[in-house]
Design an enzyme around this catalytic site. Structure first.
Site, PDB file in Angstrom:
ATOM      1  NE  ARG A  42       6.981  -9.748 -29.136  1.00 51.33           N
ATOM      2  CZ  ARG A  42       7.094  -9.187 -27.931  1.00 51.33           C
ATOM      3  NH1 ARG A  42       6.692  -9.863 -26.857  1.00 51.33           N
ATOM      4  NH2 ARG A  42       7.604  -7.983 -27.799  1.00 51.33           N
ATOM      5  CG  ASP A 151      10.669 -16.137 -15.679  1.00 51.80           C
ATOM      6  OD1 ASP A 151      10.637 -14.947 -15.277  1.00 51.80           O
ATOM      7  OD2 ASP A 151      10.244 -16.477 -16.802  1.00 51.80           O
TER       8      ASP A 151
END
Length: 290
Positions: A42, A151
């Site tokens: 990733r 978030d």
């Protein structure tokens, strides 16, 4: 330096430790040893984008480069999963609607104000779901209502503010709810109606940032579902101290069904509803103060 057949550098054990610890110190997310290959794959696109030769160079970039703060956000974005959908965990939502909202309505009847926090809101489905449930209850039509979604990912917050969704996000949404709360856009996409959006706001927030959390107003209800699974024990305890401080006395915390406080010794009361186990900040602290 070891490399894979496709030319990607292999992450050494020391590079993994350095990057894991740096991410953990920033936001409390702990990447376990058996997830090293996930971190490796990733983060590799970030190395390519920055033109860095290996993960050690990437760690130095995160520590010392002038752009390190923005890049650390991008790294965390790459390592976290944001899959969610509307009306998730319906049993818990029913308990919220049928059992908690009457309590909140009675407690706040004088102020006529309601604050709900969707902590770790991802792309906004949970925050909008809560606003829809509040609208449908008709208990708070003339109240001052805000659902706050926060978030750590700026990318998903931008999606939340657009309020446009496709079939995957709507897979648990009934045709009746779809018609009531969404406007069709074509190509199987919809937008949340403006009257729902008016009750919802979004902000960037690191849940383990104690100073930043003081800017969050006191909340009547906090939803933090499927977030604690990313934290180790120390980070969970820190988050619970922070969220307890942001709850009004008697306010409620709702977690995901795979999460609980049973082994954390947290300063919350357990509340057994018909449809769920939730947690409540005591009305009085140990010194008898609210």
């Amino acid at each position: 330096m070891a490399r894979f057949d496709d030319g990607r550098p292999e992450m050494s054990a020391e590079e993994f430790r350095l990057l894991r610890d740096h991410v953990y110190s920033h936001c409390g997310i702990l990447v376990h040893e058996d997830m090293k290959f996930v971190m490796e794959r990733r983060l590799w696109p970030r190395l390519e984008l920055l033109g860095l030769p290996d993960y050690g160079a990437y760690h130095r970039y995160l520590r010392y480069d002038a752009n390190r703060h923005a890049e650390l956000e991008a790294a965390v974005e790459s390592l976290t999963t944001h899959e969610t959908y509307f009306f998730r965990e319906p049993t818990q939502l029913k308990a919220f609607t049928d059992e908690l909202l009457p309590v909140v309505e009675q407690r706040n009847a004088r102020l006529r104000r309601l604050r709900v926090w969707s902590a770790g809101c991802s792309s906004g489905e949970e925050a909008y779901t809560l606003a829809m449930l509040l609208k449908d209850s008709r208990r708070f039509d003339d109240w001052d209502v805000e659902v706050l979604g926060t978030d750590i990912s700026r990318r998903v917050l931008a999606m939340a503010r657009r309020a446009e969704y496709g079939p995957s996000a709507l897979r648990a949404t009934s045709p009746e709810l779809l018609e009531r709360h969404f406007v069709p856009l074509g190509n199987n996409r919809v937008r949340v109606r403006d009257e729902v959006r008016a009750w919802v706001s979004f902000g960037h927030h690191n849940l383990l940032d104690e100073a930043g959390s003081k800017l969050v107003p006191r909340m009547d209800v906090v939803f933090c579902r499927n977030v604690l699974i990313y934290f180790d024990l120390a980070a969970r305890k820190k988050f619970l101290r922070i969220v307890r401080e942001r709850l009004v006395p008697g306010g409620h915390l709702l977690l995901g069904h795979s999460e609980n406080l049973l082994s954390l010794g947290a300063d919350f009361e357990f509340v057994h509803l018909r449809g769920d186990l939730v947690y409540r900040r005591p009305e009085l602290d140990e010194g008898g103060r609210r």
